[in-house]
Design a protein around this motif. Structure first.
Motif, PDB file in Angstrom:
ATOM      1  N   GLU A 196      12.086   8.171   3.347  1.00 39.02           N
ATOM      2  CA  GLU A 196      13.342   7.944   2.640  1.00 39.02           C
ATOM      3  C   GLU A 196      13.150   7.794   1.145  1.00 39.02           C
ATOM      4  O   GLU A 196      14.009   8.206   0.352  1.00 39.02           O
ATOM      5  CB  GLU A 196      14.037   6.690   3.177  1.00 39.02           C
ATOM      6  N   LYS A 197      12.011   7.212   0.736  1.00 44.21           N
ATOM      7  CA  LYS A 197      11.872   6.794  -0.659  1.00 44.21           C
ATOM      8  C   LYS A 197      10.803   7.526  -1.459  1.00 44.21           C
ATOM      9  O   LYS A 197      10.925   7.667  -2.677  1.00 44.21           O
ATOM     10  CB  LYS A 197      11.571   5.287  -0.713  1.00 44.21           C
ATOM     11  N   ASP A 198       9.718   7.967  -0.813  1.00 51.64           N
ATOM     12  CA  ASP A 198       8.595   8.508  -1.578  1.00 51.64           C
ATOM     13  C   ASP A 198       8.952   9.867  -2.177  1.00 51.64           C
ATOM     14  O   ASP A 198       9.469  10.746  -1.486  1.00 51.64           O
ATOM     15  CB  ASP A 198       7.353   8.630  -0.694  1.00 51.64           C
ATOM     16  N   ALA A 199       8.635  10.036  -3.454  1.00 51.73           N
ATOM     17  CA  ALA A 199       8.964  11.279  -4.153  1.00 51.73           C
ATOM     18  C   ALA A 199       7.891  12.345  -4.009  1.00 51.73           C
ATOM     19  O   ALA A 199       8.109  13.507  -4.369  1.00 51.73           O
ATOM     20  CB  ALA A 199       9.190  10.986  -5.643  1.00 51.73           C
ATOM     21  N   LEU A 219       0.831  -1.211   0.000  1.00 51.70           N
ATOM     22  CA  LEU A 219       0.000   0.000   0.000  1.00 51.70           C
ATOM     23  C   LEU A 219       0.861   1.255   0.000  1.00 51.70           C
ATOM     24  O   LEU A 219       0.547   2.247  -0.663  1.00 51.70           O
ATOM     25  CB  LEU A 219      -0.916   0.005   1.224  1.00 51.70           C
ATOM     26  N   LEU A 220       1.959   1.217   0.749  1.00 50.65           N
ATOM     27  CA  LEU A 220       2.826   2.389   0.847  1.00 50.65           C
ATOM     28  C   LEU A 220       3.628   2.629  -0.425  1.00 50.65           C
ATOM     29  O   LEU A 220       4.255   3.680  -0.569  1.00 50.65           O
ATOM     30  CB  LEU A 220       3.776   2.235   2.040  1.00 50.65           C
ATOM     31  N   ARG A 236      -1.378   5.951  -0.961  1.00 48.67           N
ATOM     32  CA  ARG A 236      -0.221   5.941  -0.057  1.00 48.67           C
ATOM     33  C   ARG A 236      -0.489   6.807   1.179  1.00 48.67           C
ATOM     34  O   ARG A 236      -0.115   6.448   2.293  1.00 48.67           O
ATOM     35  CB  ARG A 236       1.033   6.410  -0.799  1.00 48.67           C
ATOM     36  N   ILE A 237      -1.147   7.939   0.962  1.00 48.37           N
ATOM     37  CA  ILE A 237      -1.514   8.800   2.094  1.00 48.37           C
ATOM     38  C   ILE A 237      -2.510   8.086   3.002  1.00 48.37           C
ATOM     39  O   ILE A 237      -2.392   8.125   4.234  1.00 48.37           O
ATOM     40  CB  ILE A 237      -2.088  10.141   1.592  1.00 48.37           C
ATOM     41  N   THR A 290       2.655  13.718   5.251  1.00 51.36           N
ATOM     42  CA  THR A 290       1.718  12.940   6.075  1.00 51.36           C
ATOM     43  C   THR A 290       2.468  11.968   6.971  1.00 51.36           C
ATOM     44  O   THR A 290       2.163  11.829   8.165  1.00 51.36           O
ATOM     45  CB  THR A 290       0.721  12.177   5.183  1.00 51.36           C
ATOM     46  N   ALA A 291       3.461  11.285   6.392  1.00 52.94           N
ATOM     47  CA  ALA A 291       4.278  10.363   7.181  1.00 52.94           C
ATOM     48  C   ALA A 291       5.072  11.114   8.243  1.00 52.94           C
ATOM     49  O   ALA A 291       5.225  10.638   9.378  1.00 52.94           O
ATOM     50  CB  ALA A 291       5.210   9.582   6.272  1.00 52.94           C
ATOM     51  N   LEU A 292       5.554  12.292   7.885  1.00 57.96           N
ATOM     52  CA  LEU A 292       6.336  13.097   8.819  1.00 57.96           C
ATOM     53  C   LEU A 292       5.498  13.517  10.025  1.00 57.96           C
ATOM     54  O   LEU A 292       5.978  13.502  11.166  1.00 57.96           O
ATOM     55  CB  LEU A 292       6.880  14.323   8.101  1.00 57.96           C
TER      56      LEU A 292
END
Length: 207
Positions: free
Chosen positions: A153-156, A120-121, A129-130, A163-165
Motif C-alpha cells: 500500500e505504501k512503499d514507492a 525495518l519495512l 526493506r527487501i 518482493t512483498a507481492l
C-alpha cells in the motif's frame, strides 16, 4: 616413492574447556588465530547476556563459516535487543553471504524481531526493506499479512513491492484483496506486478 603431504590440523585442548570460562577469557579467545577456539568461544558466550556486542563485532569480520554459524546461533539464543540490533546492522553488510545468514537467523526470532519489523519495512534503504520482507517469509507471526499489505500500500519502490507481492500471493487472504487491486493500478506499467496480482487474487478467490 610417493610424496606424503603434511597437513596442519587445528586443535583445541579438551582440558581447556574444562577450566573456568569467564567473560574476559572467552572474549579474548574469540579473537584467537585458531578457528576452532573461536567457535567454542562463540558457543560458550551464550552464557553471558552481555556478550551480544562483542559477538556482533566479531561477526562483521569473521571469515570462517563455522564460526559465523556459532556466533549467529548464540545471538539467536541471547535474543535480546542488543543481539537483534546487531543482526540488523549486519543486514547492511556488503557481504551477501553474511546478509543471507543473518536473514535466516532472524527468521528464528519472531517474538524478538516483531517489535522492530515495522521500522525495518520503512527503512530508508530499499535493500533493507527487501531483506525485511524476506525475513517475513518464514517468520511465524500473526502480523505477517498485515505487514505485507502495508508494504504494497505504501512503499514507492517497485522491487520492494514485488518482493512483498510474491509472498502475499502465497499467504494472502481476502483481507489483502483491496490492497492487491490498488497495487496493480499503482504500477499499471509493470507487467510482472499485474500478472502476479491476478494470480494472487485468483488463488484468494478460489480458497
Amino acid at each position: 616413492m610417493p610424496i606424503i603431504k603434511q597437513h596442519t590440523i587445528q586443535t583445541v585442548d579438551v582440558d581447556e574447556r574444562l577450566q573456568p570460562r569467564d567473560f574476559a577469557g572467552l572474549t579474548a579467545e574469540l579473537a584467537a588465530d585458531n578457528s576452532t577456539a573461536r567457535r567454542w568461544a562463540a558457543r560458550d558466550l551464550a552464557e553471558f547476556p552481555e556478550a551480544a556486542g562483542i559477538l556482533v563485532e566479531r561477526l562483521k569480520r569473521e571469515e570462517d563459516t563455522s564460526v559465523r554459524e556459532a556466533i549467529l546461533t548464540t545471538l539467536a539464543r541471547l535474543g535480546d535487543p542488543a543481539a537483534v540490533a546487531g543482526l540488523v546492522e549486519c543486514l547492511r553488510s556488503e557481504d551477501a553471504s553474511l546478509r543471507n545468514e543473518v536473514i535466516e537467523a532472524m527468521k528464528e526470532l519472531p517474538d524478538e524481531v516483531a517489535p522492530i519489523m515495522s521500522e525495518l519495512l520503512e527503512d530508508h534503504d530499499p535493500d533493507v526493506r527487501i531483506f525485511a520482507v524476506n525475513i517475513l517469509e518464514s517468520l511465524c507471526h500473526p502480523q505477517v499479512e498485515a505487514w505485507l499489505i502495508s508494504v504494497i500500500e505504501k512503499d514507492a519502490h517497485v522491487n520492494v513491492c514485488a518482493t512483498a507481492l510474491d509472498l502475499l500471493s502465497e499467504v494472502g487472504t481476502l483481507a489483502s484483496r483491496p490492497a492487491l487491486q490498488q497495487l496493480k493500478a499503482r504500477f499499471a506499467d509493470e507487467p510482472y506486478i499485474g500478472f502476479t496480482v491476478d494470480l494472487a487474487i485468483k488463488r484468494i478467490d478460489e480458497n
